[in-house]
Design a protein around this motif. Structure first.
Motif, PDB file in Angstrom:
ATOM      1  N   THR A 171       0.820  -1.204   0.000  1.00 43.13           N
ATOM      2  CA  THR A 171       0.000   0.000   0.000  1.00 43.13           C
ATOM      3  C   THR A 171       0.861   1.264   0.000  1.00 43.13           C
ATOM      4  O   THR A 171       0.589   2.218  -0.732  1.00 43.13           O
ATOM      5  CB  THR A 171      -0.957  -0.012   1.214  1.00 43.13           C
ATOM      6  OG1 THR A 171      -1.755  -1.200   1.139  1.00 43.13           O
ATOM      7  CG2 THR A 171      -1.856   1.199   1.228  1.00 43.13           C
ATOM      8  N   SER A 172       1.924   1.271   0.804  1.00 44.83           N
ATOM      9  CA  SER A 172       2.784   2.465   0.849  1.00 44.83           C
ATOM     10  C   SER A 172       3.558   2.637  -0.454  1.00 44.83           C
ATOM     11  O   SER A 172       3.784   3.760  -0.896  1.00 44.83           O
ATOM     12  CB  SER A 172       3.721   2.434   2.049  1.00 44.83           C
ATOM     13  OG  SER A 172       4.667   1.402   1.923  1.00 44.83           O
ATOM     14  N   MET A 173       3.942   1.529  -1.080  1.00 46.90           N
ATOM     15  CA  MET A 173       4.616   1.643  -2.379  1.00 46.90           C
ATOM     16  C   MET A 173       3.669   2.241  -3.412  1.00 46.90           C
ATOM     17  O   MET A 173       4.061   3.090  -4.216  1.00 46.90           O
ATOM     18  CB  MET A 173       5.122   0.279  -2.840  1.00 46.90           C
ATOM     19  CG  MET A 173       6.299  -0.232  -2.035  1.00 46.90           C
ATOM     20  SD  MET A 173       6.919  -1.797  -2.660  1.00 46.90           S
ATOM     21  CE  MET A 173       7.809  -1.221  -4.095  1.00 46.90           C
ATOM     22  N   ASN A 174       2.413   1.816  -3.378  1.00 45.23           N
ATOM     23  CA  ASN A 174       1.421   2.367  -4.294  1.00 45.23           C
ATOM     24  C   ASN A 174       1.246   3.863  -4.047  1.00 45.23           C
ATOM     25  O   ASN A 174       1.242   4.664  -4.982  1.00 45.23           O
ATOM     26  CB  ASN A 174       0.082   1.643  -4.132  1.00 45.23           C
ATOM     27  CG  ASN A 174      -0.986   2.211  -5.035  1.00 45.23           C
ATOM     28  OD1 ASN A 174      -0.840   2.216  -6.246  1.00 45.23           O
ATOM     29  ND2 ASN A 174      -2.049   2.711  -4.433  1.00 45.23           N
ATOM     30  N   ALA A 175       1.137   4.245  -2.790  1.00 43.46           N
ATOM     31  CA  ALA A 175       0.941   5.656  -2.444  1.00 43.46           C
ATOM     32  C   ALA A 175       2.134   6.509  -2.861  1.00 43.46           C
ATOM     33  O   ALA A 175       1.982   7.691  -3.158  1.00 43.46           O
ATOM     34  CB  ALA A 175       0.675   5.803  -0.947  1.00 43.46           C
ATOM     35  N   ARG A 189      -4.837  -5.557  -5.152  1.00 36.47           N
ATOM     36  CA  ARG A 189      -5.366  -5.031  -3.885  1.00 36.47           C
ATOM     37  C   ARG A 189      -4.514  -3.897  -3.346  1.00 36.47           C
ATOM     38  O   ARG A 189      -4.970  -3.097  -2.550  1.00 36.47           O
ATOM     39  CB  ARG A 189      -5.491  -6.143  -2.852  1.00 36.47           C
ATOM     40  CG  ARG A 189      -4.175  -6.682  -2.348  1.00 36.47           C
ATOM     41  CD  ARG A 189      -4.376  -7.753  -1.284  1.00 36.47           C
ATOM     42  NE  ARG A 189      -5.219  -8.828  -1.755  1.00 36.47           N
ATOM     43  CZ  ARG A 189      -4.794 -10.032  -2.098  1.00 36.47           C
ATOM     44  NH1 ARG A 189      -3.527 -10.312  -2.004  1.00 36.47           N
ATOM     45  NH2 ARG A 189      -5.606 -10.947  -2.527  1.00 36.47           N
ATOM     46  N   TYR A 190      -3.252  -3.823  -3.751  1.00 31.83           N
ATOM     47  CA  TYR A 190      -2.374  -2.762  -3.260  1.00 31.83           C
ATOM     48  C   TYR A 190      -2.381  -1.543  -4.170  1.00 31.83           C
ATOM     49  O   TYR A 190      -1.836  -0.514  -3.818  1.00 31.83           O
ATOM     50  CB  TYR A 190      -0.942  -3.280  -3.137  1.00 31.83           C
ATOM     51  CG  TYR A 190      -0.846  -4.542  -2.339  1.00 31.83           C
ATOM     52  CD1 TYR A 190      -1.162  -4.556  -0.991  1.00 31.83           C
ATOM     53  CD2 TYR A 190      -0.466  -5.734  -2.930  1.00 31.83           C
ATOM     54  CE1 TYR A 190      -1.095  -5.720  -0.249  1.00 31.83           C
ATOM     55  CE2 TYR A 190      -0.391  -6.901  -2.195  1.00 31.83           C
ATOM     56  CZ  TYR A 190      -0.714  -6.883  -0.858  1.00 31.83           C
ATOM     57  OH  TYR A 190      -0.643  -8.036  -0.134  1.00 31.83           O
ATOM     58  N   THR A 191      -2.940  -1.694  -5.356  1.00 29.64           N
ATOM     59  CA  THR A 191      -2.834  -0.616  -6.340  1.00 29.64           C
ATOM     60  C   THR A 191      -4.120   0.180  -6.506  1.00 29.64           C
ATOM     61  O   THR A 191      -4.263   0.909  -7.475  1.00 29.64           O
ATOM     62  CB  THR A 191      -2.388  -1.172  -7.710  1.00 29.64           C
ATOM     63  OG1 THR A 191      -3.317  -2.178  -8.129  1.00 29.64           O
ATOM     64  CG2 THR A 191      -0.995  -1.750  -7.630  1.00 29.64           C
TER      65      THR A 191
END
Length: 165
Positions: free
Chosen positions: A114-118, A140-142
């Motif tokens: 999630t933080s990588m996506n953000a 789900r993370y993107t």
């Protein structure tokens, strides 16, 4: 916030290292517990992990916060004192209850994705960081929240402005 609470809790060094690892490296708990010193290359700042879901070895970069934590460890002792995830849960469940936080080892993996996506990482980068082959697993993370979309719009506008100049 959960990561900070867990890392600041009065826990033994190995427990703190494992929590840091889960949040920063994002490897699955069962794969993480199989990692030993022979798989860690401190000079290259990489770790070779056996991915049980795909039955293959993958090399991952070590996170900048994990490197000094590993450097302080005794290389003559096993990296992890737990053999199974149930061994981890024996101390982890009481700790998260005491601190009033919600956390499982998989949540560290999810937090990394999630933080990588953000931060703007693309789906392929997230898949690579988490050792995933199926785009559905990384989807789900993107998902993009409003602030992520807003940041992408600003970046696109800056790039568009450069093309006109």
């Amino acid at each position: 916030a959960e990561a900070r609470k867990l890392l600041l809790a009065n826990t033994a060094e190995k427990k703190r290292l494992l929590i840091l690892w889960l949040f920063k490296q994002g490897t699955r708990i069962t794969d993480t517990l199989q990692i030993g010193w022979p798989q860690i290359d401190m000079k290259a700042a990489t770790v070779k992990v056996w991915i049980s879901k795909t039955s293959e070895w993958r090399t991952f970069p070590l996170d900048a916060a994990v490197i000094p934590a590993l450097a302080n460890e005794d290389k003559d002792r096993p990296l992890w004192p737990w053999r199974t995830r149930s061994g981890v849960y024996k101390w982890l469940r009481p700790l998260v209850r005491k601190l009033g936080v919600a956390f499982t080892p998989h949540m560290g993996r999810h937090a990394l994705g999630t933080s990588m996506n953000a931060s703007g990482a693309g789906q392929k980068t997230i898949m690579g960081a988490l050792g995933q082959d199926d785009p559905k697993s990384a989807a789900r993370y993107t998902t993009a929240d409003v602030e992520t979309v807003r940041a992408a719009q600003r970046k696109a506008a800056r790039l568009g402005d450069r093309g006109r100049g």
